[in-house]
Design an enzyme around this catalytic site. Structure first.
Site, PDB file in Angstrom:
ATOM      1  N   GLU A  84       0.917  -0.980  -0.132  1.00  0.00           N
ATOM      2  CA  GLU A  84      -0.239   0.619  -0.365  1.00  0.00           C
ATOM      3  C   GLU A  84       0.860   1.783   0.117  1.00  0.00           C
ATOM      4  OE1 GLU A  84      -2.520   0.671   3.586  1.00  0.00           O
ATOM      5  OE2 GLU A  84      -4.454   1.449   1.813  1.00  0.00           O
ATOM      6  N   GLU A 124      -1.590  12.585  11.344  1.00  0.00           N
ATOM      7  CA  GLU A 124      -1.174  12.131  12.581  1.00  0.00           C
ATOM      8  C   GLU A 124      -0.866  10.906  13.411  1.00  0.00           C
ATOM      9  OE1 GLU A 124      -4.299  13.257  12.364  1.00  0.00           O
ATOM     10  OE2 GLU A 124      -3.694  15.065  12.385  1.00  0.00           O
TER      11      GLU A 124
END
Lengths: 374, 392, 374, 392
Positions: free
Chosen positions: B254, B377
């Site tokens: 990914e 984050e």
């Protein structure tokens, strides 16, 4: 929460009353329900606000209004913004009423102002010179004499609440230097547009030899229009700052509740620091808005010509940033329709266009500063 | 007109190892000129997915899907540099976005690495052709960024695993035929242990797919409820209980691939913004100026993303680990995608508020970019801890 | 640490050798010692670098250099930047040598290039058209024929290492369209200036009918000067990126070591996220620098004309931000002279002026992009 | 020329409750016109302190120091709104910066609140006149932001406290006669308990003051070593053991006052930048443009700081707590001071590198602004926890 610029007992009481009302009448569910139909506003709520006398807060006493001034009106706007209230208050009681009060002949406009203060009337203001303090050279709307009256021509995109207003108050160019204020029937000239923000009834305006009634006694120049926009900007900025406060509060609630990695995510320092920065921006923007409001009430036009664009620019930037960060800090649910935070973002986008947003406001600020001795 | 200069103008300065005069680009460009219409994607999501699915079939017909798959599985065995150029060319041709990427990019290669011959034979051809659509089942309502806390469980019942639990944030689950599900298969196990990666057909009564309404009006993500869904015993990737390791393999794919496509599509959209700004619109001059400044900043950031993708490409080509380049790519892309979405609508002025327009839609949709593939984050956590060695 | 764009065994080996040398020769103590006297450089270290053949890395083989190209030179620059090395390497081996190689007649410049490769000579390059890709309309330095030779006139502030150079290589305007390359003696025309950065010997240049020797065979135009600056920019950007890497590493070391509130401060998430952002900026800036270097070596001038300003602008911004954040993240000791972090900030300020910094680089980038088909 | 418009131009739009035509401004302005020369401060730090000390004496002579002190202590009992205007006027007159602020702003008012009559009589007059200079002794090498972890201790020995320990970051300690020292006076006590606030003369052999060299060349801060320094038994503020509470009172004054002066001085410096940019320098046009943009952004931020200061003023005038406005002011000021320092040097171009220039010096010195009066990070902690109620 952040420091409240409301300090006097009177103002605090008004704030509490308005807050109670809006919390009840503009609950998240009711706002969503109102928006689910045609974009625009909650008619019942509008009737109630008129009955409470709020639509006449800024209307002169001679026209049946309370004449309480800009600061008090901003208390109402802030609460409406916080609730994303679908309400014609901004378009009718703030924008149209202020234009009538500032630029119209009282004898010609008295009826309209009395209607604003006394009935659930629906007006929208059309700024035919461009959005905000536009420096566009050619006017969007021109007025031509036609027999005993006038006709207007031009096209103005996305006028707030024009899609449901009964009458339009139009600032239009008479010639290269002179402008006038006119009244036209909205029927047939205003075409609803669906936008990201379902809480305002935006309309595209198409005027083709549309009969109009002149409301001004004397024509006015661009500087007067800029002075009008200064006042409008304060109302809009107050709504934006109210919306930003609600954004931050909802985000803080989420951060205190939601847990990940075994802790409330609000305990993560990186998120805390970002919230601190949002709170600082919000605090200063709110101070600017209420300083502008107080200045409008003292009548110091020179100071208002700076405070108003400052307030609009910063309130706009702060609402955009707070709603964007609000979505991000909500994580996965932030960009779904389940939480309200995304609706604040959409309202932010729309509010930023109503008077053309920060870049235009800063251009006004620069122009005003340049006009001063260096 | 000099074609290479045009490429420079759109994509940026030529990269020494992926030059614009590379024969692969010429070959693919010739095919694209014949098959890609450049027609804009429909705004309605169902229509859009159909549009993309048709394009996938067209690509598969020309042998242009699964470019990086080994020849034995129907691919072209293309190395990462060719893939890099492939995605740049797709973007330049304004071809529709790819579909079935969970299958092509994630599940396919993971199957090749960890799957049995049976599974490979059963599933690889459908992934390549687009005959079977795939989705992934990792995130759960209470384990958004903390995958190891997942609760979906599967128990053996005769020859089947019986899956119970809820997945969420599954991209295009409503269009998928199969889902690869990470589930706890050892009762009492904790965190990374005792998990398995199962292949679950969505075409069964015990599975409900519920699209999640987004602020953009799309529903690109779904909740999937497994209420006793059945999975044949041997539809497990790798060994039962080794699901975490399989998932880590999969995630590597990914991080590695995603980036290839992004900078080029962003740069093409940026070119569109430049064109709109060049036309006489009703945006006031001060907003035009501010938009031009932002455009320049975004162009620079696109070049940075492009070089991160290029570095990822070169590392992959050298068989080396991406390290934290994947997280950086993700972070840079997510933030850039949002800002470009904003600029695209900004250059339209007030019209950028009107529903039914592509720019209006993109701005709203882009807000998800820094969240759905691992929040910004989380990426910053990974970079600071794994790359920079700062303490937890 | 961040991903290294050096991948081939050759390059990694060169990097290791250079790193070993600079770590030894340019230790913090020795750098501070060198700076304590007159601003400038460590002469012994310079001699050693010449002996090692590094001053000739970019010099053509015919002139006795190694002709290894820009990429390899950038490996050296990166390490010098990391150590804040007080060294004439940039001024002499990069700037002056490149100008000679690009713009001079080999027969006239051969001796100078050979000297750069073979002796500890000290040259400085004077860009008489302005700093960086300056678009200044009037040249700073003009050249006039005087008898058989030339004289130069003009003033150029803050030329790097001019205060200690023996000879100056000067780009000067001959007429409105033609430029030439000249050699002058530094004595009497170059005046030392003390700046925030004690690791370079900046000099103010004042030329008044100063005798000069022409080095060009043919005059050249502004485009050629811009092409030269493209190459110079890559070297400077490599030094800046090296300095930024060292800044980040020193800051990370401090964050891992220093404890407050019972924890290493590097475990505070807000600081971690800021370091992550610094690392991302640094990684991409470094990729730009080495992509530019590789492009310079392949000879693709069109690509270099974009990569070079991109690399200079981003390396400059990243070094400035990393050193500023480095000071902040060091807390109280960050702004004292005890730690080295403040020295990186000072070097950043100076480096940003050498070719006039990001704003000028972006202007070049825009100009190049505008020149392309739209 | 309209004088009010001039004020608008420099300080920004008039604030409704601190108007430019206020009689106090007129009175003070008249005095300043006579006494303030507008001469720039010397760059050498010792000369600079002397310059400021002389100005302090001039001000004291006119009765313009300790404006907010009660009349009984020699002040004018000025309310916060007058103070706000006072500092704006000082800045407009380009008067030297104040000295002895640790005494005037912090120790003086704390003495009035917690001090014995003896201490008040002994020390208040010297603070006001500038005859005695004061410094503070809080931070220690290992308790930068975590004050409660301090280690300096004091023990009673006859009629004296004997102080042992090290303080750091003491502003202008080298010029001070007295230091107020927070020390642990109860052996074995922890954190906020068992501390006392002592007044210690620095003119004794057991005290060493060591200035800390800064990157700007200044040494505005000192380490102070107490090696058995003696403090008379009754030179304690409040009760012995109640030092933390006394310190908290003192810090409240710090947060409250500091802001009054800052925005106006920043705005005057910004005006200087504007003038430099207006002159034909050798800064290239693209840098002039960028500097003008930055100048506008800083002007807006100065207005924001000004309104924070104004809000703090109004809250103080109403006798209400500042809440987190103090931390916000600190944070906004520190970041702004740095950015203005950068802009001032930037408009000078390469000349902004040259030593011996005020702009060069200010840029370097400003880097300390977001650190020394509580780092920006600490302010963000305070805002997020105390104001926003986010969990620790």
């Amino acid at each position: 929460m952040i420091t409240d610029p409301l300090t006097s007992d009177d103002h605090l009481e008004i704030g509490a009353i308005v807050g109670d009302f809006t919390q009840r009448v503009f609950s998240s569910d009711r706002v969503r329900e109102a928006a689910a139909g045609a974009p625009g506003f909650d008619e019942l709520a509008w009737k109630q606000m008129v009955e409470l006398g709020w639509s006449g807060l800024g209307v002169p006493a001679v026209a049946g209004g309370a004449e309480l001034g800009v600061f008090v009106q901003c208390i109402v706007h802030r609460e409406l913004g916080a609730r994303l209230a679908p309400s014609p208050y901004l378009a009718t009681a703030a924008f149209a009423a202020t234009a009538l009060d500032e630029l119209a002949d009282p004898e010609l406009s008295g009826g309209l102002l009395a209607a604003i203060a006394g009935e659930p009337t629906l007006l929208a203001l059309v700024l035919g010179h461009g959005r905000g303090w536009s420096s566009a050279p050619s006017p969007l709307v021109t007025a031509t004499r036609s027999g005993a009256g006038w006709v207007l021509d031009g096209a103005v995109p996305l006028v707030p609440d024009a899609a449901r207003a009964q009458r339009l108050i139009v600032v239009a160019a008479i010639d290269e230097r002179n402008w006038g204020l006119f009244r036209v029937d909205a029927k047939g000239v205003s075409h609803p547009v669906r936008t990201v923000d379902s809480t305002r009834a935006f309309g595209d305006l198409l005027l083709r030899e549309t009969p109009a009634v002149a409301l001004h006694r004397e024509t006015f120049d661009r500087a007067r229009i800029d002075g009008l926009v200064d006042r409008l900007a304060v109302f809009l900025a107050a709504e934006m700052v109210g919306a930003a406060i609600a954004c931050l509060n909802q985000t803080l609630d989420y951060l205190r509740t939601r847990r990940q990695f075994g802790r409330p995510i609000g305990s993560f320092q990186a998120l805390k620091h970002r919230c601190a920065d949002l709170a600082v921006g919000l605090t200063t923007a709110q101070e600017l808005v209420f300083a502008a409001a107080e200045t409008a009430d003292t009548g110091d036009a020179a100071a208002l010509a700076l405070f108003a664009p400052l307030a609009l620019a910063r309130a706009g930037e702060v609402l955009k940033r707070t709603s964007e960060e609000g979505i991000q800090l909500h994580g996965g649910v932030g960009f779904t329709d389940e939480f309200d935070i995304g609706r604040y973002y959409k309202r932010a986008l729309a509010d930023l266009e109503i008077l053309s947003g920060p870049a235009t406001a800063y251009a006004r600020m620069d122009a005003v500063r340049r006009g001063w001795p260096a | 007109m000099n074609a290479t200069l045009l490429d420079h103008h759109v994509l940026g300065p030529a990269l020494p190892r992926a030059p614009y005069d590379h024969p692969f680009r010429a070959e693919f460009r010739a095919w694209l000129r014949e098959h890609a219409t450049g027609e804009p994607e429909p705004l309605d999501q169902d229509a859009r997915f159909e549009f993309r699915r048709r394009w996938h079939h067209t690509m598969a017909g020309g042998g242009w899907t699964g470019l990086h798959w080994p020849v034995e599985y129907g691919g072209r065995g293309a190395d990462p540099v060719l893939q890099f150029m492939y995605y740049e060319e797709l973007a330049l041709a304004r071809a529709p976005e790819p579909v079935n990427t969970p299958g092509l990019i994630l599940l396919g290669p993971t199957l090749m690495a960890h799957g049995s011959d049976l599974l490979k034979r059963a599933f690889l051809p459908g992934i390549l052709s687009g005959g079977q659509m795939w989705c992934q089942g990792f995130s759960e309502p209470d384990s958004g960024s903390d995958l190891a806390s997942l609760r979906t469980r599967a128990e053996l019942d005769g020859d089947d695993w019986v899956v119970t639990g809820q997945k969420t944030w599954t991209t295009f689950g409503q269009y998928a035929d199969f889902c690869f599900v990470l589930a706890r298969t050892e009762p009492g196990s904790a965190r990374h242990h005792g998990l398995s990666m199962l292949i679950c057909s969505l075409d069964q009564p015990n599975v409900t797919v519920h699209p999640i309404q987004q602020i953009s009006g799309d529903a690109e993500f779904c909740e999937i409820f497994f209420e006793g869904a059945r999975v044949p015993r041997d539809w497990v990737l790798g060994e039962a209980g080794q699901g975490w390791q399989v998932a880590m393999t999969l995630f590597q794919f990914e991080r590695g691939d995603q980036g290839y496509t992004d900078h080029a599509r962003l740069l093409v959209r940026l070119l569109d913004c430049e064109r709109v700004l060049g036309e006489a619109g009703d945006l006031p001059p001060e907003r035009v100026r501010a938009a031009r400044e932002e455009l320049r900043r975004l162009w620079v950031r696109c070049q940075e993303l492009r070089l991160l993708n290029y570095r990822g490409t070169l590392l992959a080509a050298a068989g080396r680990s991406l390290g934290a380049v994947g997280s950086m790519t993700n972070l840079v892309w997510g933030e850039l995608e949002k800002d470009l979405g904003s600029l695209q609508a900004e250059v339209a002025g007030a019209r950028g508020l009107v529903l039914g327009r592509a720019d209006t839609h993109h701005r709203l949709a882009s807000r998800a970019a820094s969240i759905y593939s691992g929040t910004s984050e989380i990426q910053r956590n990974i970079i600071s801890e794994r790359l920079l060695g700062l303490p937890r």
